[in-house]
Design a protein around this motif. Structure first.
Motif, short mmCIF file in Angstrom:
data_model
loop_
_atom_site.label_atom_id
_atom_site.label_comp_id
_atom_site.label_asym_id
_atom_site.label_seq_id
_atom_site.Cartn_x
_atom_site.Cartn_y
_atom_site.Cartn_z
N THR A 61 0.85 -1.19 0.00
CA THR A 61 0.00 0.00 0.00
C THR A 61 0.89 1.24 0.00
N ASN A 67 3.35 1.39 2.82
CA ASN A 67 4.63 0.71 2.63
C ASN A 67 5.64 1.64 1.97
N ASP A 114 -4.95 1.25 4.44
CA ASP A 114 -4.92 1.77 3.07
C ASP A 114 -5.25 0.67 2.05
N PRO A 115 -5.84 1.05 0.91
CA PRO A 115 -6.09 0.06 -0.14
C PRO A 115 -4.78 -0.38 -0.79
N LEU A 116 -4.83 -1.50 -1.49
CA LEU A 116 -3.66 -1.98 -2.21
C LEU A 116 -3.28 -1.02 -3.33
N LEU A 117 -1.99 -0.96 -3.63
CA LEU A 117 -1.54 -0.21 -4.80
C LEU A 117 -2.08 -0.89 -6.06
N GLU A 151 -0.36 -3.95 -7.48
CA GLU A 151 -0.37 -5.18 -6.71
C GLU A 151 -1.39 -6.19 -7.24
N ARG A 173 -8.49 -3.54 5.46
CA ARG A 173 -8.79 -3.46 4.02
C ARG A 173 -7.75 -4.13 3.12
N PRO A 174 -6.45 -3.87 3.25
CA PRO A 174 -5.51 -4.49 2.30
C PRO A 174 -5.47 -6.01 2.41
N GLU A 191 -8.58 -7.23 0.52
CA GLU A 191 -8.38 -7.13 -0.92
C GLU A 191 -7.40 -8.20 -1.42
N GLY A 197 2.28 3.47 -7.50
CA GLY A 197 1.00 2.95 -7.92
C GLY A 197 0.72 3.21 -9.38
#
Length: 209
Positions: free
Chosen positions: A26, A29, A38-41, A44, A67-68, A71, A209
């Protein structure tokens, strides 16, 4: 959202295998920030697709409640179940802050935290408490049978590795776990044995991202 109690039950008598996967990268990181929400990049998702195609099918998939992790788990199963014991450490007053910021404003607190696993200068959870809850969950799964994937955070994965190998908590800073790194274990019904530990895919996490 499904819970761990609702996960599919493998056939009786099957060996127990468990893959513990670090959730994907994310923005936190990239920024070295204390944050697990945070959401995933975007990049990813491609790495996750490649990893999911390369791993054998799992009888059940569990994930930490953040969340991450949700996901990440969704790439392996639409029926992944939440497992509170796999949640990230609570960093108290440091949540949302970068390591650089803490080092600048509270260098003694950061040094104390990194040298004493039982310390809580941030007012959150000590590592020994996080390890205790995660290890209790792990030890409850000896007789589960089947092949399970559990998605969690780097710090929890490292603490479980130390538990399985019997290494001291102070060793935690000698272990580097990247996003989508994994710990593969098997159980004979009495103890966990290490099958593999390391990165699930070649190369490191994406730089942006």
């Amino acid at each position: 959202m499904k819970t761990e109690a609702e996960e599919p039950k493998p056939a009786a008598g099957r060996a127990t295998r468990l893959v513990i996967l670090c959730r994907g990268a994310t923005v936190a990181n990239q920024q070295s920030r204390f944050s697990s929400g945070d959401p995933l990049l975007p990049r990813e998702r491609a790495r996750l697709g490649e990893l999911a195609r390369g791993l054998r099918r799992f009888d059940s998939v569990l994930h930490a409640p953040e969340r991450p992790a949700i996901e990440t788990a969704a790439a392996f199963s639409p029926d992944a179940a939440s497992c509170p014991a796999l949640r990230d450490a609570d960093y108290g007053r440091w949540n949302g802050r970068t390591v650089a910021d803490v080092a600048e404003r509270s260098p003694e607190d950061l040094q104390h935290w990194m040298s004493d696993p039982s310390s809580t200068p941030h007012g959150g959870e000590p590592f020994e408490t996080v390890q205790a809850r995660a290890a209790a969950w792990l030890e409850s799964r000896h007789a589960k049978g089947g092949n399970t994937l559990a998605v969690t955070h780097a710090i929890v994965l490292k603490l479980l590795f130390l538990h399985v190998t019997g290494a001291p908590l102070a060793s935690i800073w000698r272990i580097d776990v990247e996003p989508l790194g994994m710990l593969a274990l098997s159980s004979d019904g009495r103890r966990w044995a290490l099958r593999s530990f390391g990165t699930g895919l070649p190369g490191g996490p994406p730089e942006n991202g």
